[in-house]
Write a protein that holds these residues in place. Sequence first.
Motif, PDB file in Angstrom:
ATOM      1  N   PHE A  70       0.851  -1.202   0.000  1.00 52.11           N
ATOM      2  CA  PHE A  70       0.000   0.000   0.000  1.00 52.11           C
ATOM      3  C   PHE A  70       0.883   1.247   0.000  1.00 52.11           C
ATOM      4  O   PHE A  70       2.099   1.151   0.124  1.00 52.11           O
ATOM      5  CB  PHE A  70      -0.919   0.000   1.231  1.00 52.11           C
ATOM      6  CG  PHE A  70      -0.209   0.304   2.521  1.00 52.11           C
ATOM      7  CD1 PHE A  70       0.660  -0.624   3.077  1.00 52.11           C
ATOM      8  CD2 PHE A  70      -0.375   1.519   3.168  1.00 52.11           C
ATOM      9  CE1 PHE A  70       1.344  -0.341   4.260  1.00 52.11           C
ATOM     10  CE2 PHE A  70       0.306   1.810   4.354  1.00 52.11           C
ATOM     11  CZ  PHE A  70       1.156   0.878   4.892  1.00 52.11           C
ATOM     12  N   LEU A  72       1.804   4.980   1.662  1.00 50.02           N
ATOM     13  CA  LEU A  72       1.671   5.755   2.904  1.00 50.02           C
ATOM     14  C   LEU A  72       0.974   7.088   2.647  1.00 50.02           C
ATOM     15  O   LEU A  72       1.177   7.712   1.607  1.00 50.02           O
ATOM     16  CB  LEU A  72       3.045   6.062   3.498  1.00 50.02           C
ATOM     17  CG  LEU A  72       3.776   4.923   4.211  1.00 50.02           C
ATOM     18  CD1 LEU A  72       5.143   5.422   4.689  1.00 50.02           C
ATOM     19  CD2 LEU A  72       2.969   4.402   5.376  1.00 50.02           C
ATOM     20  N   GLY A  73       0.164   7.504   3.607  1.00 47.07           N
ATOM     21  CA  GLY A  73      -0.402   8.853   3.561  1.00 47.07           C
ATOM     22  C   GLY A  73      -1.544   9.012   2.587  1.00 47.07           C
ATOM     23  O   GLY A  73      -1.858  10.132   2.188  1.00 47.07           O
ATOM     24  N   ASP A  78      -5.615   3.653   3.270  1.00 48.01           N
ATOM     25  CA  ASP A  78      -5.901   3.325   4.672  1.00 48.01           C
ATOM     26  C   ASP A  78      -7.287   2.691   4.802  1.00 48.01           C
ATOM     27  O   ASP A  78      -7.475   1.740   5.566  1.00 48.01           O
ATOM     28  CB  ASP A  78      -5.841   4.596   5.533  1.00 48.01           C
ATOM     29  CG  ASP A  78      -4.407   5.119   5.689  1.00 48.01           C
ATOM     30  OD1 ASP A  78      -3.466   4.398   5.323  1.00 48.01           O
ATOM     31  OD2 ASP A  78      -4.243   6.243   6.182  1.00 48.01           O
ATOM     32  N   LEU A  81      -7.147  -0.853   3.642  1.00 46.63           N
ATOM     33  CA  LEU A  81      -6.469  -1.680   4.647  1.00 46.63           C
ATOM     34  C   LEU A  81      -7.416  -2.057   5.786  1.00 46.63           C
ATOM     35  O   LEU A  81      -7.465  -3.211   6.217  1.00 46.63           O
ATOM     36  CB  LEU A  81      -5.253  -0.944   5.220  1.00 46.63           C
ATOM     37  CG  LEU A  81      -4.024  -0.863   4.325  1.00 46.63           C
ATOM     38  CD1 LEU A  81      -2.938  -0.013   4.977  1.00 46.63           C
ATOM     39  CD2 LEU A  81      -3.476  -2.252   4.019  1.00 46.63           C
ATOM     40  N   SER A  98       3.486  -3.931   3.616  1.00 47.73           N
ATOM     41  CA  SER A  98       4.731  -3.325   3.158  1.00 47.73           C
ATOM     42  C   SER A  98       4.364  -2.037   2.434  1.00 47.73           C
ATOM     43  O   SER A  98       3.464  -2.027   1.594  1.00 47.73           O
ATOM     44  CB  SER A  98       5.444  -4.303   2.219  1.00 47.73           C
ATOM     45  OG  SER A  98       6.706  -3.820   1.831  1.00 47.73           O
ATOM     46  N   ALA A  99       5.042  -0.952   2.775  1.00 50.38           N
ATOM     47  CA  ALA A  99       4.591   0.363   2.317  1.00 50.38           C
ATOM     48  C   ALA A  99       5.424   0.924   1.176  1.00 50.38           C
ATOM     49  O   ALA A  99       6.627   0.718   1.110  1.00 50.38           O
ATOM     50  CB  ALA A  99       4.616   1.348   3.483  1.00 50.38           C
ATOM     51  N   SER A 101       6.324   4.650  -0.588  1.00 53.46           N
ATOM     52  CA  SER A 101       6.271   6.061  -0.213  1.00 53.46           C
ATOM     53  C   SER A 101       7.141   6.838  -1.171  1.00 53.46           C
ATOM     54  O   SER A 101       7.698   6.276  -2.105  1.00 53.46           O
ATOM     55  CB  SER A 101       6.769   6.246   1.211  1.00 53.46           C
ATOM     56  OG  SER A 101       8.173   6.111   1.238  1.00 53.46           O
ATOM     57  N   GLY A 102       7.279   8.122  -0.909  1.00 53.49           N
ATOM     58  CA  GLY A 102       8.127   8.950  -1.759  1.00 53.49           C
ATOM     59  C   GLY A 102       9.532   8.380  -1.869  1.00 53.49           C
ATOM     60  O   GLY A 102      10.131   8.388  -2.942  1.00 53.49           O
ATOM     61  N   SER A 103      10.038   7.836  -0.777  1.00 50.47           N
ATOM     62  CA  SER A 103      11.424   7.381  -0.786  1.00 50.47           C
ATOM     63  C   SER A 103      11.544   5.865  -0.906  1.00 50.47           C
ATOM     64  O   SER A 103      12.621   5.305  -0.757  1.00 50.47           O
ATOM     65  CB  SER A 103      12.112   7.836   0.505  1.00 50.47           C
ATOM     66  OG  SER A 103      11.465   7.267   1.625  1.00 50.47           O
ATOM     67  N   ARG A 104      10.451   5.189  -1.165  1.00 56.57           N
ATOM     68  CA  ARG A 104      10.512   3.726  -1.221  1.00 56.57           C
ATOM     69  C   ARG A 104       9.671   3.233  -2.390  1.00 56.57           C
ATOM     70  O   ARG A 104       8.468   3.432  -2.439  1.00 56.57           O
ATOM     71  CB  ARG A 104       9.961   3.163   0.079  1.00 56.57           C
ATOM     72  CG  ARG A 104      10.011   1.655   0.148  1.00 56.57           C
ATOM     73  CD  ARG A 104       9.567   1.209   1.525  1.00 56.57           C
ATOM     74  NE  ARG A 104       9.169  -0.174   1.519  1.00 56.57           N
ATOM     75  CZ  ARG A 104      10.006  -1.199   1.529  1.00 56.57           C
ATOM     76  NH1 ARG A 104      11.295  -0.983   1.548  1.00 56.57           N
ATOM     77  NH2 ARG A 104       9.566  -2.432   1.511  1.00 56.57           N
ATOM     78  N   GLU A 220      -4.058  19.287  -2.654  1.00 54.39           N
ATOM     79  CA  GLU A 220      -4.874  20.466  -2.422  1.00 54.39           C
ATOM     80  C   GLU A 220      -4.235  21.715  -3.013  1.00 54.39           C
ATOM     81  O   GLU A 220      -4.918  22.558  -3.582  1.00 54.39           O
ATOM     82  CB  GLU A 220      -5.012  20.658  -0.913  1.00 54.39           C
ATOM     83  CG  GLU A 220      -6.392  20.338  -0.411  1.00 54.39           C
ATOM     84  CD  GLU A 220      -6.519  20.654   1.062  1.00 54.39           C
ATOM     85  OE1 GLU A 220      -6.076  19.802   1.855  1.00 54.39           O
ATOM     86  OE2 GLU A 220      -7.031  21.718   1.398  1.00 54.39           O
TER      87      GLU A 220
END
Lengths: 343, 343
Positions: A70, A72-73, A78, A81, A98-99, A101-104, A220
């Motif tokens: 999934f 993050l954020g 969410d 999940l 296991s997430a 994200s911007g860095s993963r 936004e």
Amino acid sequence: MVRRRPTMRDVAREAGVSQSLVSIVFRDAPGAGEQTRERVLEVARRLGYVRDESARSLRSTRPLSIGVCFRLGRPFHDAVLEGLYRAVAGTPYRLVLSAVSGSRAEEAALDDLEACRCGALLVIGSLLEESELSVRARRIPLVSVARRCDSAEIDWVVSDDEGGMDRAVAHLQGLGHESVTYLSCPGASGGENRERAFRKVAQRLGLVGGAQVRVGGESEEEGVRIAEEMVAAGNVPSAIIASNDSLALGVLGGLLRHGVGVPERVSVIGMDDLKALHRPRVKVTSLCQDTSRLADLAIGRALRRLSPAEGRGTRPRGTILPMSLEVRDTTGPATLGKRPGGA
Amino acid sequence: MVRRRPTMRDVAREAGVSQSLVSIVFRDAPGAGEQTRERVLEVARRLGYVRDESARSLRSTRPLSIGVCFRLGRPFHDAVLEGLYRAVAGTPYRLVLSAVSGSRAEEAALDDLEACRCGALLVIGSLLEESELSVRARRIPLVSVARRCDSAEIDWVVSDDEGGMDRAVAHLQGLGHESVTYLSCPGASGGENRERAFRKVAQRLGLVGGAQVRVGGESEEEGVRIAEEMVAAGNVPSAIIASNDSLALGVLGGLLRHGVGVPERVSVIGMDDLKALHRPRVKVTSLCQDTSRLADLAIGRALRRLSPAEGRGTRPRGTILPMSLEVRDTTGPATLGKRPGGA
């Protein structure tokens, strides 16, 4: 201080069955009737029975974990999940998350799940090439949630963007809006699909001349910027469908800040991020995905692949779930005598 | 189509060392120098080497997963997770996540991680009784993140609420504010600690008469409600510290809607939820936890427990990290001639 953990024997006693029947149920092996099965699982859940995997994984060759990838954020992730946890409760399986994200990267998140010996993978809103998903699906059953796949290896469950879009546009037309601007989200999972859906629906419902597509985004901030550009250019449409709710909230905020009434002057419809809508006093009309049903079906697909009876060989299943239009405060009748934007 | 996965042999060749040295590094066994170790891990990461756990877990008795228990829908938890992934990259360990949510208890989330044969547990913002955490910590090394523990079994890493509060109150005093209202958050992990920190700091900095504590909450909605109650009662303080940023955003929105200028009339400081602050045009002054360092230290603690050299027997370590006050747009000089609230 150490509470004794309930054992398989406790479950058997409480359910009024033999330990071997409990074992059969947990191993998903043939030999237990449906009612017994459900009773055993219910008792196991109630007693808080935890399988001791350190012993078990050495005995069994069948993994009991379902891996979930999934992002993050993301409120939509969410919500899915939450639904997955509810759907898996009472089965012998557990979820391993296991997430991304911007860095993963998504690849790294999926590699971890494979290395964990998960029996199946659920991938929410994948942004990978379908060929990459297929490669994995050949190694391990893979269910794609909220992203349609055409390969012969992948099960998938998605929401019906086109049906939803149909509902949204028809709602606006019913309120007298003759032109609708769609704000796209090119980078998002399913972004292209939604844009295509809008174009098709606009044509089908005869909105051809009044249908505009404008590049939007996911945040936004981008929504605010777009609203301000529209106001500055004196080119505010009478109705806007934003491809996600963050964008819709930004558009709403941007318009209101410049005195452009919503829904008096402009109607705004968002999509998806249920929780992002929980902002005080702001109730955005939105096309909602049924995250519970998406989750239920996804778990069902994974369990089917994991069951010794059906197993892996069968053809993958795809399901398209309806989206509901939740009409709230940001849509209303079209203004007949249109004032110039920004007024 | 199937990319060949890099093997241990590839890592050895690329790093210019023997396969057995690579194996030593991955097993964290003695025999590899620090530089070699780092080179091997760097190469493994670069090549995208994934250990095949299905074979490995049968050979090794040492688990390679670190379990992380987090809460869904909390930006602070998401930020810590990002940090944990960064911190664990390049080690032979991987993270396995398990989520707590409205419908899923922390106990269940932790049970799943234990059943997965995780070598250690990281628990973010636990709301369990400390005795329950201790029971688990006797079975499996446990690091508590953002929640201090006094038991002899648990490592912990937290932020310095008291030092942070000191900074926040001193900032407000420097701007001439003589009275500060603190909005608490009774249900939150660390909520009591923060309230206690505010009371101590208020006393230390001589704010005694001007320090108020008022029950707050965790949501923007609650913040809006509190702001409106303050305005209706004509009792708007000159400065507010909210125990979390959602609450602060709600207070801000509630005040602005009633024409109470921020920071002209009231200064507002939030805490924690970095990403919740990313709202267009709203930059809330906030006490920020250093999520990267919290994560680095938490992984460090877990690795120490997992290392054969140090292992489990050693005394647990607790670390308190400083919080930074990020001064943004919502704090300013106190108004000398105070107008009645709501004006």
